[in-house]
Write a protein that holds these residues in place. Structure first.
Motif, short mmCIF file in Angstrom:
data_model
loop_
_atom_site.label_atom_id
_atom_site.label_comp_id
_atom_site.label_asym_id
_atom_site.label_seq_id
_atom_site.Cartn_x
_atom_site.Cartn_y
_atom_site.Cartn_z
N ASP A 122 0.82 -1.22 0.00
CA ASP A 122 0.00 0.00 0.00
C ASP A 122 0.85 1.27 0.00
OD1 ASP A 122 1.07 -0.05 2.49
OD2 ASP A 122 -0.82 0.06 3.58
N GLY A 123 2.15 1.14 -0.28
CA GLY A 123 3.02 2.31 -0.33
C GLY A 123 3.62 2.68 1.01
N TYR A 124 3.57 1.77 1.96
CA TYR A 124 4.05 2.04 3.33
C TYR A 124 5.51 2.47 3.34
CZ TYR A 124 6.91 -2.06 3.22
OH TYR A 124 7.91 -2.92 2.88
N LEU A 125 6.31 2.02 2.37
CA LEU A 125 7.73 2.38 2.34
C LEU A 125 7.98 3.55 1.38
CD1 LEU A 125 10.81 0.14 2.50
CD2 LEU A 125 10.68 1.74 0.61
N LEU A 126 7.47 3.45 0.16
CA LEU A 126 7.74 4.48 -0.85
C LEU A 126 7.24 5.86 -0.41
CD1 LEU A 126 7.15 2.63 -4.25
CD2 LEU A 126 9.33 3.34 -3.22
N GLN A 127 6.18 5.90 0.38
CA GLN A 127 5.66 7.20 0.83
C GLN A 127 6.74 8.02 1.53
OE1 GLN A 127 2.44 6.15 3.50
NE2 GLN A 127 3.80 5.48 5.13
N HIS A 128 7.70 7.35 2.16
CA HIS A 128 8.75 8.08 2.86
C HIS A 128 9.76 8.68 1.88
CE1 HIS A 128 7.04 6.68 6.54
NE2 HIS A 128 7.21 5.43 6.21
N TYR A 129 9.99 8.03 0.72
CA TYR A 129 10.83 8.64 -0.32
C TYR A 129 10.16 9.88 -0.88
CZ TYR A 129 14.31 4.91 -0.45
OH TYR A 129 15.32 4.04 -0.11
N VAL A 130 8.83 9.81 -1.06
CA VAL A 130 8.10 10.99 -1.53
C VAL A 130 8.38 12.16 -0.59
CG1 VAL A 130 5.80 11.96 -1.99
CG2 VAL A 130 6.30 9.58 -2.62
N GLY A 131 8.38 11.87 0.70
CA GLY A 131 8.68 12.87 1.72
C GLY A 131 10.07 13.49 1.55
N HIS A 132 11.02 12.74 0.96
CA HIS A 132 12.38 13.26 0.74
C HIS A 132 12.54 13.83 -0.67
CE1 HIS A 132 14.43 11.81 4.41
NE2 HIS A 132 13.60 10.78 4.36
N ALA A 142 -1.02 -7.30 -6.64
CA ALA A 142 -2.34 -7.33 -5.99
C ALA A 142 -3.07 -6.02 -6.25
CB ALA A 142 -2.18 -7.58 -4.50
N ALA A 143 -4.08 -6.09 -7.13
CA ALA A 143 -4.76 -4.87 -7.58
C ALA A 143 -5.42 -4.12 -6.43
CB ALA A 143 -5.80 -5.24 -8.64
N ASN A 144 -6.03 -4.85 -5.51
CA ASN A 144 -6.75 -4.16 -4.43
C ASN A 144 -5.81 -3.38 -3.52
OD1 ASN A 144 -5.68 -6.62 -3.45
ND2 ASN A 144 -7.24 -6.83 -1.88
N VAL A 145 -4.60 -3.90 -3.32
CA VAL A 145 -3.63 -3.24 -2.44
C VAL A 145 -2.96 -2.07 -3.19
CG1 VAL A 145 -1.66 -3.60 -0.92
CG2 VAL A 145 -3.27 -5.45 -1.29
N ALA A 146 -2.65 -2.31 -4.48
CA ALA A 146 -2.01 -1.27 -5.29
C ALA A 146 -2.90 -0.03 -5.38
CB ALA A 146 -1.71 -1.81 -6.68
N GLN A 147 -4.21 -0.26 -5.46
CA GLN A 147 -5.17 0.85 -5.52
C GLN A 147 -5.02 1.81 -4.33
OE1 GLN A 147 -9.21 -0.50 -5.55
NE2 GLN A 147 -9.17 -0.73 -7.78
N VAL A 148 -4.77 1.23 -3.18
CA VAL A 148 -4.59 2.04 -1.97
C VAL A 148 -3.36 2.93 -2.12
CG1 VAL A 148 -4.27 1.97 0.54
CG2 VAL A 148 -5.65 0.21 -0.57
N ALA A 149 -2.28 2.37 -2.70
CA ALA A 149 -1.05 3.13 -2.92
C ALA A 149 -1.30 4.26 -3.90
CB ALA A 149 0.04 2.20 -3.43
N VAL A 150 -1.97 3.95 -5.01
CA VAL A 150 -2.23 4.96 -6.05
C VAL A 150 -3.03 6.12 -5.46
CG1 VAL A 150 -3.40 5.37 -8.25
CG2 VAL A 150 -2.00 3.32 -7.93
N LYS A 151 -3.97 5.83 -4.61
CA LYS A 151 -4.77 6.89 -3.97
C LYS A 151 -3.90 7.79 -3.11
CE LYS A 151 -9.45 5.01 -3.86
NZ LYS A 151 -9.69 3.65 -3.34
N LYS A 152 -2.81 7.23 -2.58
CA LYS A 152 -1.88 8.03 -1.76
C LYS A 152 -0.89 8.81 -2.63
CE LYS A 152 -1.07 4.75 1.98
NZ LYS A 152 0.05 3.98 2.54
N GLY A 153 -0.99 8.67 -3.97
CA GLY A 153 -0.08 9.39 -4.85
C GLY A 153 1.19 8.61 -5.16
N ILE A 154 1.15 7.29 -5.02
CA ILE A 154 2.31 6.46 -5.33
C ILE A 154 2.03 5.63 -6.57
CG2 ILE A 154 3.76 4.56 -4.48
CD1 ILE A 154 3.07 5.89 -1.64
#
Ligand code: TMP
Ligand code: ZN
Length: 420
Positions: A122-132, A142-154
């Motif tokens: 769900d972008g739990y790790l990449l979100q921190h790179y966005v922060g940097h 997994a489409a259902n999990v990836a959707q959550v990441a995309v909603k977060k802007g990942i």
């Protein structure tokens, strides 16, 4: 249910070939019998249907030292709807944040760098790179999990990573300065192609950070419940080194970390680079402790049987005293433990879990209902068996009120204890 096949002893040679080096003559370590898929939670609607079960046998390859499951389940069955959302564990999100800060500094990453994560969840790790301010790209089947990441802007590619995806990304000029692959190397059937893909997609000075459960912790900690079909491979540094070398990656640094009951974290680069001392030291420790030979793995089966006797007796005694018992964490490992020990609703009333996706469903095989953790304070069962023992500190801290009111936690591994 699920009785192990009779007449086969651990240590017998298995005629199958090693999935990774191709040599024959695997040594069987343990057979857990037929098991449902550990992540396939049962919905209310499917309660009337019999679920599929598959043999669950663990074996050791003496040629490349890799521990592996001998039965393959089609990956489509395993991952298309993967109910694991990692952001629900505070421990994991915090660990990811620390690791990202370290890598940004060490690799001098900036706005022109690309951070890629395989099995990005769900972008739990990449979100921190966005922060940097680092560009990010996730890859997760997994489409259902990836959707959550995309909603977060990942941005997330919904595919299995492998040599094809890697070649496409390289052709598009999207090579990685940093690549993460956490808890995925154990899962991929074509692990040679997967590692070769990492070598392909890394920039010249790029680095891959790969985490995977450490087979030493599985054996020493009697963590038999981390053996399930989704986990094809159980790595030592020795096995990883051979696998990576064969596919054009060099391990430059290695460390052990406590996550998921004990994992290996390796840092790898494309080509052949002299490893740091940490790598040589850990390899020689593995040699000294016997991780490269079959005998190390063989008394593991006996210790698992002993644990089964101890835990089932403890729970039976408590039930005999009229105690009510619940469980904590509808994790895949919980499913393995419950099914292997034949613990159903006659012993465990329900399993609590914070994940909304899991609530209202049932544990595979044993069909124990999954409910929100608020149930503990409403219902005050006498004991709670911690199935997600890898998060035991977090869970005990979170549920202090239940404990203050007299509730007790049972920690199953490496031997059952009642937490005071
Ligand atoms: P895992 O061991 O496969 O990561 O699964 C852990 C499970 O435990 C997952 O379903 C989430 C659940 N859990 C909670 O419900 N509450 C918690 O506080 C923690 C730490 C985990
Ligand atoms: Zn092998």
């Amino acid at each position: 249910m699920n009785e192990p096949p009779r007449g086969r002893q651990p240590g017998t040679a298995n005629q199958r070939a090693c999935l990774v080096c191709g040599r024959s003559g695997l040594t069987e370590i343990i057979s857990l019998g037929r098991m449902p898929l550990a992540n396939a939670l049962v919905t209310e609607r499917n309660l009337t249907e019999q679920e599929k079960t598959f043999p669950l046998d663990l074996a050791f390859c003496s040629h490349c030292t890799l521990v592996q499951i001998t039965e393959s389940v089609p990956p489509e069955d395993l991952f298309m709807e993967y109910p694991y959302f990692s952001s629900y564990s505070e421990t994991m999100v915090r660990e990811a944040e620390t690791l990202v800060a370290r890598m940004v500094e060490q690799q001098e990453l900036g706005s022109r760098s690309l951070a890629l994560e395989v099995a990005s969840n769900d972008g739990y790790l990449l979100q921190h790179y966005v922060g940097h301010g680092v560009k990010v790209l996730g890859i997760d089947p997994a489409a259902n999990v990836a959707q959550v990441a995309v909603k977060k802007g990942i941005p997330t590619i919904v595919r299995f990573f492998g040599p094809d995806v890697a070649a496409e990304l390289r052709a598009e000029g999207r090579q990685a300065d940093i690549l993460h692959a956490n808890n995925v190397l154990a899962h991929v059937p074509d692990v040679n192609g997967f590692v070769a893909g990492i070598a392909t997609v890394l920039k010249e000075n790029g680095i891959a950070v790969i985490e995977t459960p450490y087979v030493k912790n599985l054996v020493d900690g009697v963590q038999f419940d981390t053996i399930y079909h989704e986990h094809r491979f159980y790595y030592s540094l020795s096995a990883l080194t051979k696998l990576f070398e064969r596919n054009g990656l060099a391990i430059v640094d290695a460390e052990t970390i406590p996550i998921h009951g004990g994992s290996l974290r390796v840092f790898a680069a494309a080509g052949s680079i002299e490893p740091r001392r940490s790598v040589r030291d850990l390899l020689s420790r593995e040699r000294d402790e016997g991780l490269q030979s079959a005998s190390y793995y063989l008394d593991f089966a006996l210790r698992v049987e002993l644990l089964k006797d101890q835990l089932t007796s403890l729970l039976a005694d408590l039930k005999g005293e009229g105690k009510r018992i619940a469980a904590y964490g509808a994790a895949a490992k919980g499913s393995v433990l419950l099914n292997f020990m034949h613990l159903g609703t006659e012993t465990i009333d329900y399993v609590v879990d914070h994940t909304p996706y899991k609530q209202g469903r049932y544990m595979p095989g044993v069909r124990i209902p999954i409910v929100p953790p608020t149930k503990l304070l409403e219902d005050m069962p006498d004991y709670v068996l911690v199935l997600a023992w890898n998060f035991v500190d977090e869970i005990l801290a979170k549920e202090s009120e239940y404990r203050d009111r007299g509730g007790r936690f049972i920690i199953p591994l490496p031997e059952p204890v009642v937490a005071r």
